[in-house]
Every structure is written in C-alpha cells, then in structure tokens.
Design a protein around this motif. Structure first.
Motif, PDB file in Angstrom:
ATOM      1  N   GLY A 110       0.645  -1.199  -0.055  1.00  0.00           N
ATOM      2  CA  GLY A 110       0.008  -0.063  -0.097  1.00  0.00           C
ATOM      3  C   GLY A 110       1.021   1.488   0.067  1.00  0.00           C
ATOM      4  N   VAL A 111       1.897   1.213   0.698  1.00  0.00           N
ATOM      5  CA  VAL A 111       2.876   2.286   0.914  1.00  0.00           C
ATOM      6  C   VAL A 111       3.497   2.517  -0.665  1.00  0.00           C
ATOM      7  N   LEU A 112       3.886   1.416  -1.124  1.00  0.00           N
ATOM      8  CA  LEU A 112       4.560   1.583  -2.440  1.00  0.00           C
ATOM      9  C   LEU A 112       3.786   2.132  -3.282  1.00  0.00           C
ATOM     10  N   VAL A 113       2.255   1.626  -3.471  1.00  0.00           N
ATOM     11  CA  VAL A 113       1.374   1.860  -4.443  1.00  0.00           C
ATOM     12  C   VAL A 113       1.027   3.708  -4.278  1.00  0.00           C
ATOM     13  N   LEU A 114       0.898   3.828  -3.084  1.00  0.00           N
ATOM     14  CA  LEU A 114       0.572   5.323  -2.825  1.00  0.00           C
ATOM     15  C   LEU A 114       1.815   6.333  -3.166  1.00  0.00           C
ATOM     16  N   LYS A 135      -4.381   9.388 -11.483  1.00  0.00           N
ATOM     17  CA  LYS A 135      -3.913   9.280 -10.156  1.00  0.00           C
ATOM     18  C   LYS A 135      -5.081   8.530  -9.314  1.00  0.00           C
ATOM     19  N   THR A 136      -6.421   8.702  -9.613  1.00  0.00           N
ATOM     20  CA  THR A 136      -7.355   8.148  -8.974  1.00  0.00           C
ATOM     21  C   THR A 136      -7.338   6.703  -8.361  1.00  0.00           C
ATOM     22  N   VAL A 137      -7.324   5.959  -9.442  1.00  0.00           N
ATOM     23  CA  VAL A 137      -7.411   4.497  -9.030  1.00  0.00           C
ATOM     24  C   VAL A 137      -6.032   4.182  -8.266  1.00  0.00           C
ATOM     25  N   PRO A 138      -4.843   4.404  -8.701  1.00  0.00           N
ATOM     26  CA  PRO A 138      -3.685   3.863  -7.573  1.00  0.00           C
ATOM     27  C   PRO A 138      -3.951   4.532  -6.304  1.00  0.00           C
ATOM     28  N   ILE A 139      -4.267   5.795  -5.965  1.00  0.00           N
ATOM     29  CA  ILE A 139      -4.446   6.245  -4.830  1.00  0.00           C
ATOM     30  C   ILE A 139      -5.813   5.497  -3.882  1.00  0.00           C
ATOM     31  N   VAL A 152      -4.887   3.331  -0.577  1.00  0.00           N
ATOM     32  CA  VAL A 152      -5.654   3.696   0.559  1.00  0.00           C
ATOM     33  C   VAL A 152      -6.287   2.365   1.036  1.00  0.00           C
ATOM     34  N   GLY A 153      -7.047   1.740   0.239  1.00  0.00           N
ATOM     35  CA  GLY A 153      -7.542   0.363   0.268  1.00  0.00           C
ATOM     36  C   GLY A 153      -6.579  -0.575   0.840  1.00  0.00           C
ATOM     37  N   LEU A 154      -5.606  -0.890   0.472  1.00  0.00           N
ATOM     38  CA  LEU A 154      -4.433  -1.669   0.905  1.00  0.00           C
ATOM     39  C   LEU A 154      -4.093  -1.260   2.477  1.00  0.00           C
ATOM     40  N   LEU A 155      -4.137   0.050   2.675  1.00  0.00           N
ATOM     41  CA  LEU A 155      -3.465   0.386   4.001  1.00  0.00           C
ATOM     42  C   LEU A 155      -4.429   0.067   4.912  1.00  0.00           C
ATOM     43  N   LEU A 156      -5.876   0.531   4.555  1.00  0.00           N
ATOM     44  CA  LEU A 156      -7.041   0.070   5.448  1.00  0.00           C
ATOM     45  C   LEU A 156      -7.283  -1.298   5.783  1.00  0.00           C
TER      46      LEU A 156
END
Length: 184
Positions: free
Chosen positions: A41-45, A64-68, A72-76
C-alpha cells in the motif's frame, strides 16, 4: 538471585523466553500478511503521488485516482487485519482443500512445471507464441498428470491459437507470431 533459585532454574527461565516469543509469533503469523499489505500500500501510494500527469488530458477523474484508491484500500485492509489478529482473530484452517498437509511436497511436479515455464520463456522468441504456448499448455497438462497423448496436444494447440488470436487481434496486445504465422 533468590536462595531457592539455582543456576539451572535461572537458565531454564531464560530459555523459555525465546520459545514464548516464537509461540506468540506463531499464534499471530497473520501479522506478516498485514505487514506485506501495508508495504504494498505504501509503495502504491508513493508511486501514485509521485506520478507526473499531463494536465491537458485531464478529465473528471485523473490517472492518479485509481492507484490512490487502491493504495488507501490496501493500507485500510492491512490495519483492519492487524487489529483483528491482535484481538485474537484467526484465519480459517485449510478445511476445504483435498490435501493431506502431513504429506511431503511433490517436487517432481514442481520441477516439471518450472521447466515448462522456463522452456516457454526461451522458446517464445524464436518459435512465437502459438508454438511455444501450445508446448506450455501441453507441458503443464503433462506435469499435472494428464496422460492423453493424442488429445492433449490438440487441445493445447487450439487453446494456444485462440489465446494468440484474442490477444493479438481483439485486445491489441502484440504477441510474437513466429515462423508459422507467415504460413497461416
């Protein structure tokens, strides 16, 4: 050191500490998945936020919308999984699989599949996707136990040609045709 403690009991106490730590880690092994999801998630963000965007081609939803959203979904999910594991939640055991976990791994099958994939990677350039893909499909079927020597190569060839056609013509993803594509 108490008068009742001897060096033997003291060393037994210190040797229990690593076992206790190992036991805790074994009971909370799902935290490793949480850490992996968090790192991804940190890498993707990071990648999404440092992406350079051409402002002239910007619509209502930018690139940028989909990767963000995914980051955020991965971090959550990583955070929710970690909280669940620390509260005592455990993943369901492998009850639905028809495997015996006490049996050793089938290394022959693993090595055959690895050889098939390596052969595919080497042969796709000179032979093209239709031929190397057919060898990949047939080799994977053979490695996984199919012994229909007349039927399997035909199915592999048809599957490879359909895959080539779908990717090359319908999806616009160019695959190497090889020497047979000049004939067909």
């Amino acid at each position: 050191m108490n008068s009742q403690e001897t060096p033997a009991t003291q060393s037994a106490e210190t040797s229990d500490r690593p076992a206790g730590t190992r036991s805790w880690l074994r009971e909370h092994s799902e935290l490793g998945v949480s850490v992996l999801l968090f790192a991804i998630g940190v890498l993707v963000l990071t990648d999404a936020l440092t992406m350079e965007v051409d402002i002239s081609q910007r619509g209502p939803i930018g690139p940028k919308t989909v990767p963000i959203t995914v980051g955020v979904g991965l971090l959550l999910i990583a955070l929710l999984l970690a909280v669940d594991v620390l509260r005592g939640g455990r993943g369901e055991a492998e009850g639905g699989e028809d495997i015996d976990l006490s049996e050793p791994s089938d290394w022959r099958t693993v090595l055959l599949l690895a050889g098939v994939f390596l052969g595919f990677a080497v042969l796709i350039g000179p032979l093209g996707f239709p031929v190397s893909g057919a060898l990949l499909f047939w080799g994977a079927a053979f490695a996984l136990g199919s012994r229909h020597y007349h039927r399997d190569p035909l199915i592999a060839a048809v599957l490879s040609l359909i895959t080539y056609y779908v990717f090359d013509n319908l999806l616009g993803v160019p695959l190497p045709g090889g020497p047979l594509m000049g004939v067909l």
